[in-house]
Design a protein around this motif. Structure first.
Motif, PDB file in Angstrom:
ATOM      1  N   UNK A  45       0.809  -1.212   0.000  1.00 16.00           N
ATOM      2  CA  UNK A  45       0.000   0.000   0.000  1.00 16.00           C
ATOM      3  C   UNK A  45       0.851   1.275   0.000  1.00 16.00           C
ATOM      4  N   UNK A  46       1.889   1.398   0.832  1.00 14.77           N
ATOM      5  CA  UNK A  46       2.717   2.599   0.785  1.00 14.77           C
ATOM      6  C   UNK A  46       3.452   2.771  -0.546  1.00 14.77           C
ATOM      7  N   UNK A  47       3.953   1.683  -1.104  1.00 14.84           N
ATOM      8  CA  UNK A  47       4.669   1.778  -2.380  1.00 14.84           C
ATOM      9  C   UNK A  47       3.712   2.170  -3.503  1.00 14.84           C
ATOM     10  N   UNK A  48       2.516   1.603  -3.479  1.00 13.71           N
ATOM     11  CA  UNK A  48       1.529   1.958  -4.505  1.00 13.71           C
ATOM     12  C   UNK A  48       1.118   3.421  -4.389  1.00 13.71           C
ATOM     13  N   UNK A  49       0.879   3.864  -3.179  1.00 12.72           N
ATOM     14  CA  UNK A  49       0.485   5.258  -2.976  1.00 12.72           C
ATOM     15  C   UNK A  49       1.576   6.201  -3.471  1.00 12.72           C
ATOM     16  N   UNK A  50       2.827   5.884  -3.175  1.00 13.56           N
ATOM     17  CA  UNK A  50       3.937   6.726  -3.632  1.00 13.56           C
ATOM     18  C   UNK A  50       4.054   6.682  -5.150  1.00 13.56           C
ATOM     19  N   UNK A  51       3.903   5.509  -5.736  1.00 12.97           N
ATOM     20  CA  UNK A  51       3.985   5.376  -7.195  1.00 12.97           C
ATOM     21  C   UNK A  51       2.867   6.164  -7.865  1.00 12.97           C
ATOM     22  N   UNK A  52       1.643   6.046  -7.349  1.00 14.57           N
ATOM     23  CA  UNK A  52       0.526   6.784  -7.930  1.00 14.57           C
ATOM     24  C   UNK A  52       0.731   8.293  -7.824  1.00 14.57           C
ATOM     25  N   UNK A  53       1.282   8.750  -6.698  1.00 12.43           N
ATOM     26  CA  UNK A  53       1.544  10.185  -6.549  1.00 12.43           C
ATOM     27  C   UNK A  53       2.665  10.644  -7.460  1.00 12.43           C
ATOM     28  N   UNK A  54       3.600   9.745  -7.766  1.00 13.98           N
ATOM     29  CA  UNK A  54       4.675  10.109  -8.682  1.00 13.98           C
ATOM     30  C   UNK A  54       4.145  10.220 -10.112  1.00 13.98           C
ATOM     31  N   UNK A  55       3.204   9.336 -10.466  1.00 12.84           N
ATOM     32  CA  UNK A  55       2.641   9.368 -11.813  1.00 12.84           C
ATOM     33  C   UNK A  55       1.758  10.604 -11.993  1.00 12.84           C
ATOM     34  N   UNK A  56       0.870  10.841 -11.042  1.00 11.17           N
ATOM     35  CA  UNK A  56      -0.035  11.992 -11.101  1.00 11.17           C
ATOM     36  C   UNK A  56      -0.187  12.534  -9.683  1.00 11.17           C
ATOM     37  N   UNK A  57       0.288  13.745  -9.429  1.00  8.26           N
ATOM     38  CA  UNK A  57       0.181  14.293  -8.071  1.00  8.26           C
ATOM     39  C   UNK A  57      -1.272  14.266  -7.587  1.00  8.26           C
ATOM     40  N   UNK A  58      -1.450  13.810  -6.362  1.00  6.25           N
ATOM     41  CA  UNK A  58      -2.773  13.714  -5.762  1.00  6.25           C
ATOM     42  C   UNK A  58      -3.403  12.350  -5.911  1.00  6.25           C
ATOM     43  N   UNK A  59      -2.911  11.532  -6.828  1.00  3.38           N
ATOM     44  CA  UNK A  59      -3.491  10.211  -7.034  1.00  3.38           C
ATOM     45  C   UNK A  59      -3.172   9.282  -5.857  1.00  3.38           C
ATOM     46  N   UNK A  60      -2.021   9.437  -5.246  1.00  3.84           N
ATOM     47  CA  UNK A  60      -1.687   8.650  -4.059  1.00  3.84           C
ATOM     48  C   UNK A  60      -2.581   9.009  -2.887  1.00  3.84           C
ATOM     49  N   UNK A  61      -2.930  10.292  -2.765  1.00  7.52           N
ATOM     50  CA  UNK A  61      -3.842  10.707  -1.711  1.00  7.52           C
ATOM     51  C   UNK A  61      -5.236  10.129  -1.958  1.00  7.52           C
ATOM     52  N   UNK A  62      -5.638  10.060  -3.222  1.00  9.85           N
ATOM     53  CA  UNK A  62      -6.928   9.436  -3.549  1.00  9.85           C
ATOM     54  C   UNK A  62      -6.881   7.944  -3.253  1.00  9.85           C
ATOM     55  N   UNK A  63      -5.750   7.301  -3.524  1.00  9.75           N
ATOM     56  CA  UNK A  63      -5.591   5.875  -3.217  1.00  9.75           C
ATOM     57  C   UNK A  63      -5.712   5.629  -1.717  1.00  9.75           C
ATOM     58  N   UNK A  64      -5.202   6.563  -0.913  1.00 12.50           N
ATOM     59  CA  UNK A  64      -5.295   6.458   0.545  1.00 12.50           C
ATOM     60  C   UNK A  64      -6.656   6.905   1.070  1.00 12.50           C
ATOM     61  N   UNK A  65      -7.529   7.327   0.178  1.00  2.00           N
ATOM     62  CA  UNK A  65      -8.867   7.813   0.522  1.00  2.00           C
ATOM     63  C   UNK A  65      -8.824   9.063   1.394  1.00  2.00           C
ATOM     64  N   UNK A  66      -7.838   9.900   1.147  1.00  3.94           N
ATOM     65  CA  UNK A  66      -7.725  11.207   1.812  1.00  3.94           C
ATOM     66  C   UNK A  66      -7.958  12.284   0.750  1.00  3.94           C
TER      67      UNK A  66
END
Length: 193
Positions: A45-66
């Motif tokens: 989960x942390x690696x995915x959230x970081x990867x998603x935020x690296x691809x598109x800023x804010x996407x990791x926060x959406x993945x974390x449901x924040x």
């Protein structure tokens, strides 16, 4: 391919390889208030959230449901991009005026009577200031982008399901009658339920 492209490809390869080589931990047998029996915890989960935020800023926060953090991320990065763009435009403006002046053409800083508002030396100093400001804006924007990735990673690590509710830490105050004073300390409690 140049050296930076090779490094970027290697970094992307290592990240995706690390993501694909992990498995989910299923059927956790810990009985507590925070982890239910049979609930699965995703260690990626942390690696995915970081990867998603690296691809598109804010996407990791959406993945974390924040979701409330997404406007903050875009506001911060957008502000950095705005100041970078503004400083670059001002730098181009002063460069153009300087080039026109040294080539003998009128520029936007010439007065009506032919006396310039800004001297050639002033145009050079203004260019130096805007170069520094543009570079600073770029570094701040890149820092905010990295902070977005780090925040998504840390937030995924600090998921509420990962903590045991039986552990508590709180300050305590104790009155010592022999010293006639209050003693402060920290009270650590762990329940073995």
């Amino acid at each position: 391919m140049n050296a930076s492209a090779n490094k970027a490809f290697l970094c992307l390869f290592l990240i995706t390889n690390a993501l694909l080589s992990q498995e989910k931990i299923a059927d956790v047998n810990i009985v507590s208030d925070s982890i239910q029996i049979g609930e699965s915890i995703d260690p990626l989960s942390p690696a995915r959230a970081a990867f998603y935020s690296a691809v598109l800023p804010g996407l990791g926060q959406a993945y974390n449901k924040k979701y409330w953090k997404i406007p903050i991320v875009y506001g911060a990065i957008g502000t950095g991009v705005y100041f970078y763009s503004w400083n670059k435009n001002e730098l181009d403006r002063y460069k153009t005026a300087y080039n026109q002046r040294i080539n003998g053409f009128p520029d936007e800083f010439n007065g009506e009577d032919g006396n310039p508002f800004i001297s050639e030396d002033g145009l050079v100093r203004a260019q130096n200031v805007y170069i520094k400001n543009r570079d600073l804006s770029l570094f701040i924007t890149l820092g905010l982008y990295a902070l977005n990735i780090i925040e998504a990673n840390v937030d995924a690590h600090l998921d509420d399901r990962a903590f045991n509710k039986n552990l508590s830490l709180k300050p305590s105050f104790y009155y010592d009658p022999l010293q006639n004073s209050t003693v402060t300390g920290i009270y650590i409690k762990y329940d073995f339920n």
